[in-house]
Design a protein around this motif. Structure first.
Motif, PDB file in Angstrom:
ATOM      1  N   VAL A 132      44.289  28.872  44.699  1.00 37.74           N
ATOM      2  CA  VAL A 132      42.931  29.200  44.253  1.00 37.74           C
ATOM      3  C   VAL A 132      42.960  30.422  43.331  1.00 37.74           C
ATOM      4  O   VAL A 132      43.473  31.485  43.696  1.00 37.74           O
ATOM      5  CB  VAL A 132      41.996  29.491  45.453  1.00 37.74           C
ATOM      6  CG1 VAL A 132      40.570  29.741  44.965  1.00 37.74           C
ATOM      7  CG2 VAL A 132      42.021  28.345  46.463  1.00 37.74           C
ATOM      8  N   LEU A 133      42.377  30.254  42.130  1.00 34.06           N
ATOM      9  CA  LEU A 133      42.188  31.352  41.184  1.00 34.06           C
ATOM     10  C   LEU A 133      40.735  31.816  41.251  1.00 34.06           C
ATOM     11  O   LEU A 133      39.815  31.012  41.084  1.00 34.06           O
ATOM     12  CB  LEU A 133      42.512  30.884  39.760  1.00 34.06           C
ATOM     13  CG  LEU A 133      42.024  31.780  38.606  1.00 34.06           C
ATOM     14  CD1 LEU A 133      42.745  33.128  38.621  1.00 34.06           C
ATOM     15  CD2 LEU A 133      42.213  31.091  37.265  1.00 34.06           C
ATOM     16  N   ALA A 134      40.512  33.109  41.486  1.00 31.81           N
ATOM     17  CA  ALA A 134      39.162  33.681  41.503  1.00 31.81           C
ATOM     18  C   ALA A 134      38.963  34.572  40.288  1.00 31.81           C
ATOM     19  O   ALA A 134      39.802  35.440  40.004  1.00 31.81           O
ATOM     20  CB  ALA A 134      38.941  34.484  42.775  1.00 31.81           C
ATOM     21  N   GLN A 160      42.271  37.985  49.099  1.00 24.80           N
ATOM     22  CA  GLN A 160      42.509  36.760  49.874  1.00 24.80           C
ATOM     23  C   GLN A 160      42.830  35.555  48.985  1.00 24.80           C
ATOM     24  O   GLN A 160      43.453  34.599  49.440  1.00 24.80           O
ATOM     25  CB  GLN A 160      41.264  36.412  50.704  1.00 24.80           C
ATOM     26  CG  GLN A 160      40.866  37.473  51.702  1.00 24.80           C
ATOM     27  CD  GLN A 160      39.537  37.122  52.369  1.00 24.80           C
ATOM     28  OE1 GLN A 160      39.502  36.585  53.459  1.00 24.80           O
ATOM     29  NE2 GLN A 160      38.431  37.397  51.692  1.00 24.80           N
ATOM     30  N   PHE A 161      42.375  35.598  47.716  1.00 15.27           N
ATOM     31  CA  PHE A 161      42.624  34.475  46.820  1.00 15.27           C
ATOM     32  C   PHE A 161      44.071  34.531  46.318  1.00 15.27           C
ATOM     33  O   PHE A 161      44.718  35.579  46.374  1.00 15.27           O
ATOM     34  CB  PHE A 161      41.643  34.513  45.639  1.00 15.27           C
ATOM     35  CG  PHE A 161      40.210  34.320  46.050  1.00 15.27           C
ATOM     36  CD1 PHE A 161      39.676  33.046  46.198  1.00 15.27           C
ATOM     37  CD2 PHE A 161      39.381  35.411  46.311  1.00 15.27           C
ATOM     38  CE1 PHE A 161      38.352  32.852  46.589  1.00 15.27           C
ATOM     39  CE2 PHE A 161      38.056  35.240  46.695  1.00 15.27           C
ATOM     40  CZ  PHE A 161      37.549  33.957  46.844  1.00 15.27           C
ATOM     41  N   GLU A 168      45.373  44.560  46.692  1.00 18.50           N
ATOM     42  CA  GLU A 168      46.772  44.570  47.125  1.00 18.50           C
ATOM     43  C   GLU A 168      47.547  43.335  46.674  1.00 18.50           C
ATOM     44  O   GLU A 168      48.765  43.365  46.579  1.00 18.50           O
ATOM     45  CB  GLU A 168      46.834  44.712  48.651  1.00 18.50           C
ATOM     46  CG  GLU A 168      46.333  46.080  49.126  1.00 18.50           C
ATOM     47  CD  GLU A 168      46.461  46.264  50.636  1.00 18.50           C
ATOM     48  OE1 GLU A 168      46.860  45.301  51.321  1.00 18.50           O
ATOM     49  OE2 GLU A 168      46.159  47.374  51.114  1.00 18.50           O
ATOM     50  N   ASN A 169      46.847  42.243  46.403  1.00 14.45           N
ATOM     51  CA  ASN A 169      47.521  41.032  45.929  1.00 14.45           C
ATOM     52  C   ASN A 169      48.134  41.307  44.548  1.00 14.45           C
ATOM     53  O   ASN A 169      47.438  41.710  43.623  1.00 14.45           O
ATOM     54  CB  ASN A 169      46.485  39.905  45.839  1.00 14.45           C
ATOM     55  CG  ASN A 169      47.099  38.563  45.521  1.00 14.45           C
ATOM     56  OD1 ASN A 169      48.092  38.464  44.813  1.00 14.45           O
ATOM     57  ND2 ASN A 169      46.481  37.499  46.026  1.00 14.45           N
ATOM     58  N   PRO A 170      49.452  41.081  44.356  1.00 12.02           N
ATOM     59  CA  PRO A 170      50.084  41.384  43.060  1.00 12.02           C
ATOM     60  C   PRO A 170      49.677  40.427  41.930  1.00 12.02           C
ATOM     61  O   PRO A 170      49.835  40.758  40.752  1.00 12.02           O
ATOM     62  CB  PRO A 170      51.582  41.253  43.356  1.00 12.02           C
ATOM     63  CG  PRO A 170      51.660  40.327  44.527  1.00 12.02           C
ATOM     64  CD  PRO A 170      50.427  40.580  45.343  1.00 12.02           C
TER      65      PRO A 170
END
Length: 446
Positions: free
Chosen positions: A347-349, A372-373, A402-404
């Motif tokens: 999933v791309l947000a 979360q995505f 935090e997601n890279p």
């Protein structure tokens, strides 16, 4: 103020979703309607096509000359700055100038009023409720903060005795209303630029809830610290949804009410938050006396609202969804719904933050929600009514995610960046002008 004595209604900020619903209402009941807005949009195009005179320059010479009379009502949105020359022209000459919420209060005072309050879920819940009442034959007008797919409008019905309104907490607007049946869908912190802190927001919601004297006519989710009948999913409540399953893309569920058990209700909007919205609308309609069969039929036929988990593309190879979410809780709800429907897909947000103040107040929560995505494209902050705040930027928010797999994108680079992604599920999120980009994104993806 007697609306029967008003011939002309002039809107300053006519293109807003709530203002345009009022404009349509006044045009329908035979008033002359004109107005100003800052920029043309799809909504203002529709209003102009219906015969309204609208201009986009703050210039008193562009106000139609036949509005310079005593029986003109001027309605302004709180987003209009105090320096606005048209606003000041009418105020200085002591015309009747009202905020949208005040006018809704006047309209609803002499009707049986359903008021839907809450930080999230107002538009969906009031749309479902308006649809139920209209389909059941009630003499209703529902003023909606979104375009309802079933009607392609933000106004449902043209009744004179029953109204459905969104009770907006912004600027304490909902305290102008006169509700007979009401609900509070949620009470999260928001609009801290107005309220200062979460306690003040809760106090304001309590003041709104206290406007309904009969506590069997106010509905709240189980666990919300307000007096009223409770709504719950798989938990003990006055109105309880249970035996929930997904069949052919629909929720199918049973509801325990104080008087009966309703079985196999069908509802097509994804996400547990929408299940709560449907249950809230069911409880209000049932309490009003709407037949159970009419409620069930209307829930099954409800198509949703534009920019509320709105499918743009839905194929085996690609899914593109657009949503108005602009608060961390709402982004979490979008994420939950996407994961429930597409559990194993990437999933791309794409998120456009709305307001510097909201970004500042909830930066850590936004970062957590977005992380979360699988991939995140972050756009610049949409200012709306605000001036920039030092240090509050999308770069700053991006640093907290935090997601890279994250990237800051300009509007010019947005579509190329989307096309580079290998994600099967694409979601655009935000309450700014990202909605205006949706047709271009859709075209590029097809």
């Amino acid at each position: 103020m007697n609306l029967n004595q008003i011939n002309n209604v002039y809107f300053i900020g006519i293109g807003g979703i709530g203002m345009s619903a009022l404009a349509r209402y006044f045009q329908y009941i035979g008033k002359n309607v004109s107005g100003y807005d800052k920029t043309p949009t799809m909504l203002t195009d529709e209003l102009i096509a219906s015969g309204m005179n609208i201009h986009f320059e703050d210039n008193i010479n562009l106000i139609p000359k036949d509005y310079y009379v005593e029986n003109t009502l001027v309605i302004i949105t709180p987003a209009i700055p105090v320096s606005h020359s048209e606003r000041n022209y009418f105020l200085e000459r002591e015309y009747v100038v009202k905020k949208r919420a005040e006018v809704l209060g006047i309209i609803t005072k002499d009707t049986f009023c359903f008021a839907v309050a809450g930080t999230h879920g107002k538009t969906t819940t009031s749309s479902i409720l308006g649809h139920i009442l209209f389909e059941s034959g009630a003499d209703v007008t529902a003023f909606i903060g979104g375009i309802v797919e079933n009607y392609n409008s933000n106004l449902i019905g043209n009744g004179k005795t029953v109204t459905v309104v969104e009770a907006d907490e912004f600027d304490r607007s909902f305290l102008h209303l006169h509700p007979d049946i009401a609900c509070v869908t949620s009470m999260d912190a928001d609009h801290l630029d107005i309220y200062g802190d979460a306690t003040s927001i809760e106090d304001s919601f309590r003041e709104f809830a206290d406007k309904v004297e009969d506590k069997t006519k106010i509905f709240v989710p189980k666990g919300l610290p307000l007096k009223g009948l409770t709504i719950g999913i798989n938990e003990d409540a006055t109105f309880k949804a249970f035996n929930i399953r997904i069949e052919n893309g629909y929720y199918v569920f049973d509801v325990q009410t104080p008087s009966e058990t309703i079985q196999n209700i069908k509802f097509g909007l994804p996400g547990r938050h929408n299940l709560m919205n449907a249950l809230m609308a069911l409880a209000m309609a049932k309490t009003y006396g709407t037949p159970t069969s009419s409620i069930a039929k209307a829930l099954a036929s409800f198509k949703g609202i534009q920019r509320r988990f709105s499918y743009q593309i839905k194929s085996d190879k690609l899914v593109y969804i657009d949503d108005y979410a602009h608060h961390p809780t709402e982004i979490n709800a979008v994420h939950q719904a996407v994961r429930e429907l597409y559990p194993n897909e990437k999933v791309l947000a794409i998120f456009q933050p709305h307001l510097f103040s909201r970004t500042k107040d909830f930066a850590d929560d936004f970062a957590k929600s977005l992380s979360q995505f699988d991939e995140i494209l972050l756009m610049e902050i949409y200012p709306a009514r605000e001036l920039p705040m030092e240090g509050i930027t999308s770069e700053w928010l991006l640093s907290k995610i935090e997601n890279p797999n994250k990237k800051l994108v300009s509007k010019d680079d947005l579509i190329p960046s989307i096309l580079e992604s290998k994600a099967k599920i694409i979601v655009t999120i935000g309450a700014g002008d990202i909605g205006e980009l949706v047709p271009k994104i859709k075209k590029a993806l097809l």
